[in-house]
Motif scaffolding. Structure first.
Motif, PDB file in Angstrom:
ATOM      1  N   UNK A 246    -121.681 -49.056  -0.945  1.00 49.78           N
ATOM      2  CA  UNK A 246    -121.986 -48.457   0.348  1.00 49.78           C
ATOM      3  C   UNK A 246    -123.186 -49.218   0.894  1.00 49.78           C
ATOM      4  N   UNK A 247    -122.954 -49.968   1.931  1.00 47.92           N
ATOM      5  CA  UNK A 247    -124.019 -50.814   2.471  1.00 47.92           C
ATOM      6  C   UNK A 247    -124.662 -50.216   3.715  1.00 47.92           C
ATOM      7  N   UNK A 248    -124.535 -48.905   3.891  1.00 51.60           N
ATOM      8  CA  UNK A 248    -125.109 -48.245   5.061  1.00 51.60           C
ATOM      9  C   UNK A 248    -126.604 -48.530   5.135  1.00 51.60           C
ATOM     10  N   UNK A 249    -127.042 -48.989   6.292  1.00 53.52           N
ATOM     11  CA  UNK A 249    -128.454 -49.277   6.506  1.00 53.52           C
ATOM     12  C   UNK A 249    -128.866 -50.676   6.078  1.00 53.52           C
ATOM     13  N   UNK A 250    -127.942 -51.449   5.537  1.00 54.12           N
ATOM     14  CA  UNK A 250    -128.235 -52.825   5.109  1.00 54.12           C
ATOM     15  C   UNK A 250    -127.533 -53.788   6.050  1.00 54.12           C
ATOM     16  N   UNK A 251    -128.168 -54.881   6.330  1.00 55.91           N
ATOM     17  CA  UNK A 251    -127.550 -55.915   7.150  1.00 55.91           C
ATOM     18  C   UNK A 251    -126.509 -56.659   6.308  1.00 55.91           C
ATOM     19  N   UNK A 252    -125.419 -57.104   6.934  1.00 53.95           N
ATOM     20  CA  UNK A 252    -124.387 -57.840   6.197  1.00 53.95           C
ATOM     21  C   UNK A 252    -124.937 -59.073   5.475  1.00 53.95           C
ATOM     22  N   UNK A 253    -125.917 -59.721   6.094  1.00 53.28           N
ATOM     23  CA  UNK A 253    -126.511 -60.902   5.477  1.00 53.28           C
ATOM     24  C   UNK A 253    -127.246 -60.528   4.186  1.00 53.28           C
ATOM     25  N   UNK A 254    -127.908 -59.373   4.195  1.00 48.75           N
ATOM     26  CA  UNK A 254    -128.639 -58.911   3.010  1.00 48.75           C
ATOM     27  C   UNK A 254    -127.666 -58.551   1.891  1.00 48.75           C
ATOM     28  N   UNK A 255    -126.568 -57.875   2.251  1.00 47.44           N
ATOM     29  CA  UNK A 255    -125.550 -57.529   1.260  1.00 47.44           C
ATOM     30  C   UNK A 255    -124.986 -58.794   0.622  1.00 47.44           C
ATOM     31  N   UNK A 256    -124.638 -59.780   1.432  1.00 47.77           N
ATOM     32  CA  UNK A 256    -124.081 -61.026   0.911  1.00 47.77           C
ATOM     33  C   UNK A 256    -125.080 -61.729  -0.003  1.00 47.77           C
ATOM     34  N   UNK A 257    -126.347 -61.743   0.390  1.00 45.17           N
ATOM     35  CA  UNK A 257    -127.396 -62.382  -0.414  1.00 45.17           C
ATOM     36  C   UNK A 257    -127.560 -61.667  -1.756  1.00 45.17           C
ATOM     37  N   UNK A 258    -127.594 -60.324  -1.721  1.00 47.61           N
ATOM     38  CA  UNK A 258    -127.756 -59.553  -2.952  1.00 47.61           C
ATOM     39  C   UNK A 258    -126.556 -59.728  -3.881  1.00 47.61           C
ATOM     40  N   UNK A 259    -125.343 -59.685  -3.326  1.00 51.08           N
ATOM     41  CA  UNK A 259    -124.150 -59.895  -4.144  1.00 51.08           C
ATOM     42  C   UNK A 259    -124.178 -61.278  -4.783  1.00 51.08           C
ATOM     43  N   UNK A 260    -124.517 -62.280  -3.990  1.00 53.06           N
ATOM     44  CA  UNK A 260    -124.570 -63.648  -4.503  1.00 53.06           C
ATOM     45  C   UNK A 260    -125.572 -63.765  -5.651  1.00 53.06           C
ATOM     46  N   UNK A 261    -126.760 -63.200  -5.462  1.00 50.79           N
ATOM     47  CA  UNK A 261    -127.781 -63.294  -6.502  1.00 50.79           C
ATOM     48  C   UNK A 261    -127.377 -62.559  -7.771  1.00 50.79           C
ATOM     49  N   UNK A 262    -126.735 -61.393  -7.631  1.00 53.93           N
ATOM     50  CA  UNK A 262    -126.294 -60.637  -8.808  1.00 53.93           C
ATOM     51  C   UNK A 262    -125.167 -61.368  -9.545  1.00 53.93           C
ATOM     52  N   UNK A 263    -124.245 -61.954  -8.792  1.00 49.68           N
ATOM     53  CA  UNK A 263    -123.157 -62.718  -9.416  1.00 49.68           C
ATOM     54  C   UNK A 263    -123.710 -63.954 -10.107  1.00 49.68           C
ATOM     55  N   UNK A 264    -124.650 -64.637  -9.471  1.00 50.84           N
ATOM     56  CA  UNK A 264    -125.257 -65.816 -10.096  1.00 50.84           C
ATOM     57  C   UNK A 264    -126.012 -65.448 -11.372  1.00 50.84           C
ATOM     58  N   UNK A 265    -126.631 -64.274 -11.363  1.00 49.70           N
ATOM     59  CA  UNK A 265    -127.332 -63.810 -12.562  1.00 49.70           C
ATOM     60  C   UNK A 265    -126.332 -63.630 -13.710  1.00 49.70           C
ATOM     61  N   UNK A 266    -125.175 -63.057 -13.408  1.00 49.79           N
ATOM     62  CA  UNK A 266    -124.137 -62.889 -14.437  1.00 49.79           C
ATOM     63  C   UNK A 266    -123.563 -64.245 -14.830  1.00 49.79           C
ATOM     64  N   UNK A 267    -123.351 -65.113 -13.863  1.00 47.12           N
ATOM     65  CA  UNK A 267    -122.805 -66.446 -14.147  1.00 47.12           C
ATOM     66  C   UNK A 267    -123.753 -67.232 -15.049  1.00 47.12           C
ATOM     67  N   UNK A 268    -125.057 -67.043 -14.867  1.00 46.41           N
ATOM     68  CA  UNK A 268    -126.044 -67.734 -15.714  1.00 46.41           C
ATOM     69  C   UNK A 268    -125.922 -67.313 -17.176  1.00 46.41           C
ATOM     70  N   UNK A 269    -125.385 -66.112 -17.393  1.00 45.91           N
ATOM     71  CA  UNK A 269    -125.149 -65.623 -18.753  1.00 45.91           C
ATOM     72  C   UNK A 269    -123.748 -65.974 -19.232  1.00 45.91           C
ATOM     73  N   UNK A 270    -123.055 -66.823 -18.511  1.00 51.15           N
ATOM     74  CA  UNK A 270    -121.725 -67.250 -18.909  1.00 51.15           C
ATOM     75  C   UNK A 270    -120.673 -66.167 -18.782  1.00 51.15           C
ATOM     76  N   UNK A 271    -120.880 -65.210 -17.886  1.00 49.34           N
ATOM     77  CA  UNK A 271    -119.962 -64.101 -17.675  1.00 49.34           C
ATOM     78  C   UNK A 271    -119.741 -63.304 -18.958  1.00 49.34           C
ATOM     79  N   UNK A 272    -120.742 -63.302 -19.832  1.00 51.68           N
ATOM     80  CA  UNK A 272    -120.670 -62.482 -21.043  1.00 51.68           C
ATOM     81  C   UNK A 272    -121.798 -61.473 -21.006  1.00 51.68           C
ATOM     82  N   UNK A 273    -121.764 -60.534 -21.901  1.00 52.38           N
ATOM     83  CA  UNK A 273    -122.807 -59.520 -21.931  1.00 52.38           C
ATOM     84  C   UNK A 273    -122.287 -58.219 -21.376  1.00 52.38           C
TER      85      UNK A 273
END
Length: 79
Positions: free
Chosen positions: A31-58
């Protein structure tokens, strides 16, 4: 011989299991209510990259947890 044929049948069925979108990661629905689309995209990207840095394991909920920590309400949790 029958065991061999059963094994081949099972192997061919598992090969079809990927289906459409195989190998493509989809972030949790939030639910991205109150968040700008750019902020949502940035946060999703950073969270996915954090998981990718762990090799998609954990932890399977790593991206979901990351998005929750950033203040999003998770509607459909995913890895």
């Amino acid at each position: 011989m029958l065991k061999y044929l059963a094994f081949l049948a099972l192997l061919s069925l598992t090969a079809c299991g990927g289906g459409e979108g195989y190998g493509r990661y989809e972030p949790p629905v939030v639910d991205s209510y109150g968040k700008k689309p750019e902020q949502l995209a940035k946060d999703q990207h950073e969270c996915i990259e954090q998981k990718r840095a762990n090799g998609f394991v954990g932890d399977a909920r790593m991206v979901t947890n990351c998005m929750e920590q950033r203040g999003y309400t998770i509607l459909t949790p995913k890895g």
